[in-house]
Design an enzyme around this catalytic site. Sequence first.
Site, PDB file in Angstrom:
ATOM      1  N   CYS A   2       0.723  -1.193  -0.014  1.00 36.70           N
ATOM      2  CA  CYS A   2      -0.156  -0.256  -0.181  1.00 36.70           C
ATOM      3  C   CYS A   2       0.745   1.158  -0.039  1.00 36.70           C
ATOM      4  O   CYS A   2       1.895   1.454   0.364  1.00 36.70           O
ATOM      5  CB  CYS A   2      -1.097   0.078   1.566  1.00 36.70           C
ATOM      6  SG  CYS A   2      -1.921  -1.201   1.336  1.00 36.70           S
ATOM      7  N   ARG A  27       4.928   0.457  -6.073  1.00 33.58           N
ATOM      8  CA  ARG A  27       5.344  -0.466  -4.708  1.00 33.58           C
ATOM      9  C   ARG A  27       4.522  -1.867  -5.286  1.00 33.58           C
ATOM     10  O   ARG A  27       3.741  -2.513  -4.597  1.00 33.58           O
ATOM     11  CB  ARG A  27       4.197   0.314  -3.601  1.00 33.58           C
ATOM     12  CG  ARG A  27       5.005   1.467  -3.260  1.00 33.58           C
ATOM     13  CD  ARG A  27       4.657   2.016  -2.278  1.00 33.58           C
ATOM     14  NE  ARG A  27       4.725   2.277  -1.292  1.00 33.58           N
ATOM     15  CZ  ARG A  27       5.208   1.786   0.359  1.00 33.58           C
ATOM     16  NH1 ARG A  27       6.735   2.805  -0.082  1.00 33.58           N
ATOM     17  NH2 ARG A  27       4.465   1.793   0.807  1.00 33.58           N
ATOM     18  N   TRP A  75      -2.565  -2.557  -1.629  1.00 33.66           N
ATOM     19  CA  TRP A  75      -2.326  -3.826  -1.494  1.00 33.66           C
ATOM     20  C   TRP A  75      -3.420  -4.807  -0.977  1.00 33.66           C
ATOM     21  O   TRP A  75      -2.275  -4.463   0.398  1.00 33.66           O
ATOM     22  CB  TRP A  75      -0.674  -3.753  -1.808  1.00 33.66           C
ATOM     23  CG  TRP A  75      -0.197  -5.426  -2.333  1.00 33.66           C
ATOM     24  CD1 TRP A  75      -0.030  -5.673  -3.248  1.00 33.66           C
ATOM     25  CD2 TRP A  75       0.041  -6.631  -1.469  1.00 33.66           C
ATOM     26  NE1 TRP A  75       0.258  -7.056  -3.498  1.00 33.66           N
ATOM     27  CE2 TRP A  75       0.791  -7.986  -1.912  1.00 33.66           C
ATOM     28  CE3 TRP A  75      -0.196  -6.349   0.254  1.00 33.66           C
ATOM     29  CZ2 TRP A  75       0.878  -8.740  -1.610  1.00 33.66           C
ATOM     30  CZ3 TRP A  75      -0.089  -7.838   0.688  1.00 33.66           C
ATOM     31  CH2 TRP A  75       0.984  -8.841  -0.220  1.00 33.66           C
ATOM     32  N   ASN A  99      -2.397   2.336   5.824  1.00 34.01           N
ATOM     33  CA  ASN A  99      -0.893   0.783   5.123  1.00 34.01           C
ATOM     34  C   ASN A  99      -0.723   0.225   6.265  1.00 34.01           C
ATOM     35  O   ASN A  99      -0.638   0.315   7.343  1.00 34.01           O
ATOM     36  CB  ASN A  99       1.058   1.849   5.586  1.00 34.01           C
ATOM     37  CG  ASN A  99       0.703   2.384   3.548  1.00 34.01           C
ATOM     38  OD1 ASN A  99      -0.621   2.414   3.123  1.00 34.01           O
ATOM     39  ND2 ASN A  99       2.035   2.548   2.957  1.00 34.01           N
ATOM     40  N   GLY A 100      -0.296  -1.038   6.580  1.00 36.99           N
ATOM     41  CA  GLY A 100      -0.003  -2.149   7.430  1.00 36.99           C
ATOM     42  C   GLY A 100      -0.952  -3.007   7.802  1.00 36.99           C
ATOM     43  O   GLY A 100      -2.076  -2.846   7.004  1.00 36.99           O
ATOM     44  N   GLU A 480      18.136 -17.648  -7.283  1.00 37.40           N
ATOM     45  CA  GLU A 480      17.089 -16.395  -7.821  1.00 37.40           C
ATOM     46  C   GLU A 480      16.614 -16.453  -9.373  1.00 37.40           C
ATOM     47  O   GLU A 480      15.467 -16.007  -9.196  1.00 37.40           O
ATOM     48  CB  GLU A 480      18.639 -15.646  -6.813  1.00 37.40           C
ATOM     49  CG  GLU A 480      18.360 -14.627  -7.685  1.00 37.40           C
ATOM     50  CD  GLU A 480      17.066 -13.548  -6.803  1.00 37.40           C
ATOM     51  OE1 GLU A 480      16.442 -13.891  -6.335  1.00 37.40           O
ATOM     52  OE2 GLU A 480      16.549 -12.089  -7.363  1.00 37.40           O
ATOM     53  N   LYS A 484      12.809 -15.228  -9.735  1.00 38.18           N
ATOM     54  CA  LYS A 484      12.384 -14.079 -10.920  1.00 38.18           C
ATOM     55  C   LYS A 484      11.513 -14.571 -11.949  1.00 38.18           C
ATOM     56  O   LYS A 484      10.396 -13.639 -12.560  1.00 38.18           O
ATOM     57  CB  LYS A 484      14.052 -13.874 -11.688  1.00 38.18           C
ATOM     58  CG  LYS A 484      14.475 -12.647 -12.230  1.00 38.18           C
ATOM     59  CD  LYS A 484      14.900 -11.596 -10.795  1.00 38.18           C
ATOM     60  CE  LYS A 484      13.810 -11.167  -9.312  1.00 38.18           C
ATOM     61  NZ  LYS A 484      13.953 -10.818  -8.563  1.00 38.18           N
ATOM     62  N   GLU A 487       8.170 -14.617 -10.806  1.00 36.85           N
ATOM     63  CA  GLU A 487       7.876 -13.044 -10.808  1.00 36.85           C
ATOM     64  C   GLU A 487       7.122 -12.522 -11.824  1.00 36.85           C
ATOM     65  O   GLU A 487       5.778 -12.400 -12.018  1.00 36.85           O
ATOM     66  CB  GLU A 487       8.850 -12.333  -9.740  1.00 36.85           C
ATOM     67  CG  GLU A 487       8.831 -12.107  -8.642  1.00 36.85           C
ATOM     68  CD  GLU A 487      10.120 -11.519  -7.829  1.00 36.85           C
ATOM     69  OE1 GLU A 487      11.144 -11.345  -8.285  1.00 36.85           O
ATOM     70  OE2 GLU A 487       9.565 -10.766  -7.200  1.00 36.85           O
ATOM     71  N   HIS A 503      16.167 -37.606  -6.093  1.00 36.98           N
ATOM     72  CA  HIS A 503      15.286 -37.412  -5.053  1.00 36.98           C
ATOM     73  C   HIS A 503      13.837 -37.741  -5.205  1.00 36.98           C
ATOM     74  O   HIS A 503      13.706 -37.272  -3.904  1.00 36.98           O
ATOM     75  CB  HIS A 503      16.467 -36.950  -3.756  1.00 36.98           C
ATOM     76  CG  HIS A 503      17.857 -37.546  -4.118  1.00 36.98           C
ATOM     77  ND1 HIS A 503      18.201 -39.048  -3.613  1.00 36.98           N
ATOM     78  CD2 HIS A 503      19.017 -36.726  -4.326  1.00 36.98           C
ATOM     79  CE1 HIS A 503      19.506 -38.590  -3.840  1.00 36.98           C
ATOM     80  NE2 HIS A 503      19.893 -37.606  -4.297  1.00 36.98           N
ATOM     81  N   LYS A 602       6.716  -3.748  -4.250  1.00 38.95           N
ATOM     82  CA  LYS A 602       7.619  -3.702  -4.023  1.00 38.95           C
ATOM     83  C   LYS A 602       8.684  -3.338  -2.652  1.00 38.95           C
ATOM     84  O   LYS A 602       9.955  -4.099  -2.347  1.00 38.95           O
ATOM     85  CB  LYS A 602       8.132  -2.367  -4.762  1.00 38.95           C
ATOM     86  CG  LYS A 602       9.867  -2.306  -4.827  1.00 38.95           C
ATOM     87  CD  LYS A 602      10.521  -3.385  -6.300  1.00 38.95           C
ATOM     88  CE  LYS A 602      11.943  -2.009  -6.016  1.00 38.95           C
ATOM     89  NZ  LYS A 602      12.211  -3.673  -6.723  1.00 38.95           N
TER      90      LYS A 602
HETATM   91  O1  M6R Z   1      13.512  -4.725  -0.463  1.00 29.31           O
HETATM   92  P1  M6R Z   1      14.079  -5.894   0.237  1.00 29.31           P
HETATM   93  O2  M6R Z   1      14.961  -6.539  -0.356  1.00 29.31           O
HETATM   94  O3  M6R Z   1      13.950  -6.312   2.200  1.00 29.31           O
HETATM   95  O4  M6R Z   1      12.885  -6.781  -0.530  1.00 29.31           O
HETATM   96  C1  M6R Z   1      12.985  -7.860  -0.182  1.00 29.31           C
HETATM   97  C2  M6R Z   1      11.825  -9.126  -0.927  1.00 29.31           C
HETATM   98  O5  M6R Z   1      10.376  -8.405  -1.332  1.00 29.31           O
HETATM   99  C3  M6R Z   1      12.426  -8.879  -2.197  1.00 29.31           C
HETATM  100  O6  M6R Z   1      13.327  -8.856  -2.370  1.00 29.31           O
HETATM  101  C4  M6R Z   1      11.118  -9.476  -3.500  1.00 29.31           C
HETATM  102  O7  M6R Z   1      11.514 -11.249  -3.059  1.00 29.31           O
HETATM  103  C5  M6R Z   1      11.823  -9.000  -4.653  1.00 29.31           C
HETATM  104  N1  M6R Z   1      10.210  -8.704  -5.577  1.00 29.31           N
HETATM  105  C6  M6R Z   1      12.132 -10.035  -5.833  1.00 29.31           C
HETATM  106  O8  M6R Z   1      12.460  -9.335  -6.937  1.00 29.31           O
END
Ligand code: M6R
Length: 607
Positions: A2, A27, A75, A99-100, A480, A484, A487, A503, A602
């Site tokens: 949010c 965000r 969000w 927010n929160g 990673e 990616k 996502e 396994h 974000k």
């Molecule tokens: O701001 P941060 O690095 O603490 O965020 C951690 C994760 O939320 C962030 O890396 C998230 O996994 C990304 N969307 C990855 O691309």
Amino acid sequence: MCGIIGYTGNDNAKEIIINSLSALEYRGYDSAGMSLFTDNGISTVKTQGRVSELRKKASVHFPENTFCGIGHTRWATHGKPSETNAHPHGTDNVMIVHNGIIENYKELKKEFDDSLFYSDTDTEVIAKILDKEYEETHDPIKSIINTHKRLKGSYALGIIFSDIPGTVFALRKDSPLLIGTGENGMFIASDISAFLKHTNKYIRLEDGDTAMITKDSVRIFDTDGNEKSVKHETAQRNADEIQKGGFSHFMLKEIFEEPDVMKDTFSSITKDFLPDFSETISDDSFFADIGTIHIVACGTALHAGLMGKYFIEKLAKTPVTTETAGEFRYSEPILRANDMAIIISQSGETADSLAALRMLNEKNIRTLSVVNTQGSTIAEESEKVIYTLAGREIAVASTKAFNVQCEVLFILALKIALVKNTLTSDETKNILHSFSTVFSNSIPSILKNTAPFEKAAKILSECNNAFFIGRGYDNYLGQEASLKLKEITYIHSEAYAASELKHGTISLIEDGTPVIAIATDKKFFEKMRSNIEEVKSRGAVIISVCCEDADIIKEISDCVITLPSEPSYCHPFSAATAIQLLAYYTALEMGRDIDKPRNLAKSVTVE
Ligand code: M6R
């Protein structure tokens, strides 16, 4: 996650709030709304979906002469994304944006008749309590403080009262909130980008504080209602960072920035090809006698933490645990007095990472954070901070921040190795000398030729499932790479240590299943070849990401992404760029909303 904006001033509040909401879009959100003071009192408009839709509605709904209001991008946490659940929420007397998460909202709701609630949110009850408090006290500050005392959870609130036109109130607990002080008005925002176009001067609201802003004044009160002095700060960021600069997506722009940001970060923490953290850590004793290092982070930052584990254990011979912050904070980690914790975060505001940091601080463990956002809460609350100089990262999928996080951890590993005498100065200089070619040669040469990624993307874009395999740090990179891909393409994928697939998971390999083999560590080429043979013989299509000299991998691959020939410590970094491009071009091929993938935020400021 949010986003909050509030404005009061001489300019057109409708335009300012809508534009600020656009600046907060990165965000991640699913609905938006705004409330403005008009000649007929507070008026509200909301929408499910994009801010562009809200803009259309607002243009016909509000007059042009508005001067004060609040806005929100939501969000969803409690209640599905919908116009009804979108913020602002409130009553005839008060409107709020939040927010929160309010953890005790169910309990609080019991004080009111169920029929009074129109939404499924945890936010609406705050407005009900605030309204009641205001009716009793006739004092906005007292009513906010009394409400705050009843809430459990994390929250940043923007508030307007219908009988106090031109004044915006704010409250913060465990969720970031800034006050922007401009020449033509004042702002509240969850994130500086919301008002950076108008001012780079701001005040950070501290936990538990309530703010009252008018067009030319800011007053801040503590939880006892005492007025506090305010500390003004100036942001270095500039509003141009929020431009795509000719690239079709922020994600691509940010990948292309990697050579530069890695070079900047390198210069900030090295001197004459030796690690130099003296700007933030003046005394080497901070690195002395370390027992175990606990790396704590989430998502992509967690994967950087796994790379950090690899570097520190290999170079500094120091044991490292790497754990996701959301688990770490609730586990009972074995912590000893001489341990050190490293918290990694791009935003510096991730709720779980912050909570883990606070837990470590309480236990008097030395804490070092690796953070990208200057002045963020994690940076402020850590004993020491090393800033990654990635610059602003707008795309939800983190890319350049990952590379510089890995870079800082690599150079930190060298520093600890020097302090512990597991490497000599000459050895370290040689390593850093060769490492610097990663940003001067290797990554730039990958960026020059995107054709192999586009070819591999065609294969991936036609599948529903994909698997990444690798050994050693290539296994961590696979994790990673898989994140990616998931996502931004929504393709289901999993990453495995190459030895592990047989396994169980190998049962999922069938004709045409893509397996992406990351093979950049020479010592594993033969083992990787065997693992590739295992899946290939069951029908897998092999996409390999490997070094130039990995002939035994290339010859059994269906599609090859070759990394330039480079010194060994460069491989993890150029491979990181490669796996990001692979995800990017696959998402592009599939026509996905690359910078704003569905359901994602974000900065994850709730646990
Ligand atoms: O701001 P941060 O690095 O603490 O965020 C951690 C994760 O939320 C962030 O890396 C998230 O996994 C990304 N969307 C990855 O691309």
